[in-house]
Design a protein around this motif. Structure first.
Motif, mmCIF file in Angstrom:
data_model
loop_
_atom_site.group_PDB
_atom_site.id
_atom_site.type_symbol
_atom_site.label_atom_id
_atom_site.label_comp_id
_atom_site.label_asym_id
_atom_site.label_seq_id
_atom_site.Cartn_x
_atom_site.Cartn_y
_atom_site.Cartn_z
ATOM 1 N N ALA A 141 1.054 4.050 -2.954
ATOM 2 C CA ALA A 141 0.852 5.482 -2.738
ATOM 3 C C ALA A 141 1.980 6.268 -3.407
ATOM 4 O O ALA A 141 1.745 7.269 -4.098
ATOM 5 C CB ALA A 141 0.798 5.780 -1.239
ATOM 6 N N THR A 201 1.485 8.546 -6.841
ATOM 7 C CA THR A 201 1.727 9.976 -6.695
ATOM 8 C C THR A 201 2.743 10.450 -7.722
ATOM 9 O O THR A 201 2.560 11.479 -8.373
ATOM 10 C CB THR A 201 2.244 10.286 -5.281
ATOM 11 O OG1 THR A 201 1.321 9.785 -4.340
ATOM 12 C CG2 THR A 201 2.424 11.783 -5.105
ATOM 13 N N LEU A 252 -1.886 11.470 -3.198
ATOM 14 C CA LEU A 252 -1.128 10.966 -2.050
ATOM 15 C C LEU A 252 -1.964 11.001 -0.782
ATOM 16 O O LEU A 252 -1.813 10.131 0.079
ATOM 17 C CB LEU A 252 0.166 11.768 -1.855
ATOM 18 C CG LEU A 252 1.077 11.216 -0.769
ATOM 19 C CD1 LEU A 252 1.468 9.770 -1.056
ATOM 20 C CD2 LEU A 252 2.316 12.069 -0.594
ATOM 21 N N VAL A 289 -4.986 5.137 3.003
ATOM 22 C CA VAL A 289 -5.128 3.684 2.891
ATOM 23 C C VAL A 289 -3.872 2.996 3.413
ATOM 24 O O VAL A 289 -3.935 2.027 4.177
ATOM 25 C CB VAL A 289 -5.390 3.286 1.422
ATOM 26 C CG1 VAL A 289 -5.358 1.775 1.264
ATOM 27 C CG2 VAL A 289 -6.714 3.855 0.947
ATOM 28 N N ALA A 290 -2.707 3.514 3.009
ATOM 29 C CA ALA A 290 -1.455 2.888 3.416
ATOM 30 C C ALA A 290 -1.278 2.982 4.929
ATOM 31 O O ALA A 290 -0.868 2.011 5.582
ATOM 32 C CB ALA A 290 -0.279 3.552 2.695
ATOM 33 N N ARG A 346 -5.233 10.463 -0.585
ATOM 34 C CA ARG A 346 -6.142 9.314 -0.633
ATOM 35 C C ARG A 346 -5.379 8.016 -0.429
ATOM 36 O O ARG A 346 -5.711 7.205 0.437
ATOM 37 C CB ARG A 346 -6.873 9.317 -1.976
ATOM 38 C CG ARG A 346 -7.862 8.208 -2.138
ATOM 39 C CD ARG A 346 -8.874 8.483 -3.254
ATOM 40 N NE ARG A 346 -8.336 9.192 -4.406
ATOM 41 C CZ ARG A 346 -7.545 8.651 -5.321
ATOM 42 N NH1 ARG A 346 -7.169 7.409 -5.201
ATOM 43 N NH2 ARG A 346 -7.119 9.369 -6.341
ATOM 44 N N GLU A 347 -4.321 7.818 -1.207
ATOM 45 C CA GLU A 347 -3.569 6.566 -1.128
ATOM 46 C C GLU A 347 -2.823 6.463 0.202
ATOM 47 O O GLU A 347 -2.640 5.379 0.742
ATOM 48 C CB GLU A 347 -2.582 6.479 -2.289
ATOM 49 C CG GLU A 347 -3.229 6.527 -3.652
ATOM 50 C CD GLU A 347 -3.603 5.139 -4.142
ATOM 51 O OE1 GLU A 347 -2.974 4.161 -3.692
ATOM 52 O OE2 GLU A 347 -4.520 5.049 -4.970
ATOM 53 N N GLY A 348 -2.361 7.603 0.689
ATOM 54 C CA GLY A 348 -1.613 7.591 1.938
ATOM 55 C C GLY A 348 -2.485 7.182 3.115
ATOM 56 O O GLY A 348 -2.025 6.454 4.001
ATOM 57 N N ALA A 368 0.836 -1.203 0.000
ATOM 58 C CA ALA A 368 0.000 0.000 0.000
ATOM 59 C C ALA A 368 0.868 1.250 0.000
ATOM 60 O O ALA A 368 0.572 2.228 -0.691
ATOM 61 C CB ALA A 368 -0.934 -0.008 1.215
ATOM 62 N N VAL A 369 1.947 1.224 0.772
ATOM 63 C CA VAL A 369 2.844 2.385 0.798
ATOM 64 C C VAL A 369 3.506 2.565 -0.564
ATOM 65 O O VAL A 369 3.573 3.671 -1.104
ATOM 66 C CB VAL A 369 3.913 2.226 1.901
ATOM 67 C CG1 VAL A 369 4.936 3.354 1.804
ATOM 68 C CG2 VAL A 369 3.257 2.219 3.267
#
Lengths: 275, 275
Positions: A78, A82, B64, B70-71, B66-68, A74-75
């Motif tokens: 991200a 990005t 970042l 989640v991460a 949104r994805e961050g 997941a990291v």
DNA sequence: CGTTTCCATACCCCTACGGTATCGCCGCGG
DNA sequence: CCGCGGCGATACCGTAGGGGTATGGAAACG
């Protein structure tokens, strides 16, 4: 917990050997030992049971290995997504090599004709790796085939269902039959696909990891295989097919990571479902 | 990318203000500015556009964020679940307060009677927060109701489908009708549930976040509501129901995070599907 | 019983993270 | 038009902690 600690732990848990893990991480072994020890103390949990002879995972360690891989993916996702936003505004679509027949070109053409379409990079990868590519951000969307590909943790739309056919060289003894049953194939060595962890099931028959390679082997008379009937559209001369009546139905789906409905992705999915 | 950097960025992106974000993170503002700057340089991407008067997200920054999130949830989940393994070997089940009728006690009783059953802690939480609890590891499994609850990114089994009923005080003018249609309710102020981000839709009617609270308001004559028909099993005296014939069907599902099929979870799911 | 293997400990160095002080920019009010 | 206030960036400093080398100590093996 920092991602650094997670990377360290995952490396040790996979190698079950501090020295090799340290080498893989490009560092010396003592700081790695210390870092794992600190992690255990902070979590208040024993992750690894070590003797001077062997390292084994505790139950908690097994959980952290599984969950930690997901978290690291997941990291990584991200970070990759990005980076990509500002560079290429396109989508990356991943699919098994050779497995999507004429669906893929149709989809790409239809989407490219849409207003506001972005560029779509296509990545063809070995079977079983699409899910990982979605999870760690290398790809945005995938064409998968249930029930072969795992779709856990993905959002998806079904695109169509088809039966399967036996693919063989023209002139093969089974090629004159109007239809086959799975029981007819019990004696025949079919090609073996990798499991999700990359290992192959035991048995006779060659190991393959993509359909192009597989069809070559079939053409050479070295293998037979059961594939979705849409392969007929792209079959070389010299190969023929017979329906396998009771083979599991294959559903083609378009899948994407949850929480990632960009406008471009939504457009591509919409086009796909209209095909 | 380290989780520390992600935490910092998410804080700034949510506050859109370095000073407040630093305060929330328990640190001074200058190192925070520096950390974000370093992150941007390492990613090679501008995440925030700042003037001395305002901070706004760039497109990459929005990705970042949104994805961050989640991460960070995935990392938190890994940590929490690892901690829990060694301490309590049980499961944590999360459900909306008051929304599962008699299903929940039945499920708990049936599972407890299984050989090898572990303890199941039940967490009742406000509507719309179950998914977050699964994603960050506070819970292992949830009872959800499609189409109200989001199930993206979760594995699930469907447990049953039911219609919905209007709940009102006995003696209400509509209580004598054999059945209702949605159009009959157009004029009636129904209770409003929160969106997934915690905000409430505009309109008349009280804001509620769980069914217990809601039924109290109905009993007080301050609200009417449409709920799955299984609520009738737990209804207080003084309340009555009428079926709403064309309300969307509600499907109760048991859901869990992907990649987490522990033996205990598998057992609970198996019991649930047999009910 | 020596040797090898492998993880842990001891000790040292230096990066880089966080804090304080201050600057520079900009919008606003007098 | 100027001074003030708010806010992010920069400069500089101290130190915690991450990483390196050397070494200890336990266990298997011949």
């Amino acid at each position: 917990m920092e991602t650094r600690e997670l990377r360290y732990f995952v490396a040790v848990a996979e190698e079950l050997h501090f020295g090799r893990a340290a080498q893989r991480l490009g560092m010396a072994q003592p700081p790695l030992s210390r870092a794992i020890g600190q992690l255990e103390r902070r979590l208040g949990v024993e992750l690894l049971r070590r003797t001077s002879r062997s390292v084994t995972l505790t139950e908690a360690g097994a959980v952290l290995l599984r969950e930690g891989r997901v978290a690291l993916d997941a990291v990584a996702a991200a970070e990759r997504r990005t980076r990509r936003v500002s560079q290429t505004p396109g989508l990356v679509l991943v699919s098994k090599a050779g497995a999507t027949g004429e669906l893929l070109p149709k989809l790409l053409d239809a989407y490219a004709a849409e207003p506001g379409a972005v560029t779509v990079d296509v990545v063809l990868c070995p079977a079983g790796q699409q899910e990982a590519q979605l999870r760690d951000g290398r790809a945005d969307v995938a064409l998968l085939h249930k029930p072969f590909d795992s779709t856990t943790g993905l959002d998806l739309e079904e695109l169509g269902t088809e039966g399967q056919v036996l693919v063989m060289p023209a002139g093969h003894e089974l090629s004159t039959r109007p239809g086959l049953r799975m029981s007819d194939l019990a004696e025949i060595p079919l090609a073996r696909w990798p499991h999700r962890d990359g290992s192959y099931p035991a048995g006779p028959g060659p190991e393959v990891h993509d359909a192009v390679q597989l069809l070559q082997l079939v053409a050479l008379g070295r293998a037979l295989t059961v594939l979705p009937e849409s392969v007929r559209a792209t079959l070389h001369e010299g190969l023929t097919t017979v329906p396998v009546l009771d083979a599991p139905l294959v559903t083609t789906v378009i899948a994407w990571p949850p929480h990632s409905r960009s406008r471009a992705l939504a457009g591509l999915v919409a086009v796909a479902t209209r095909l």
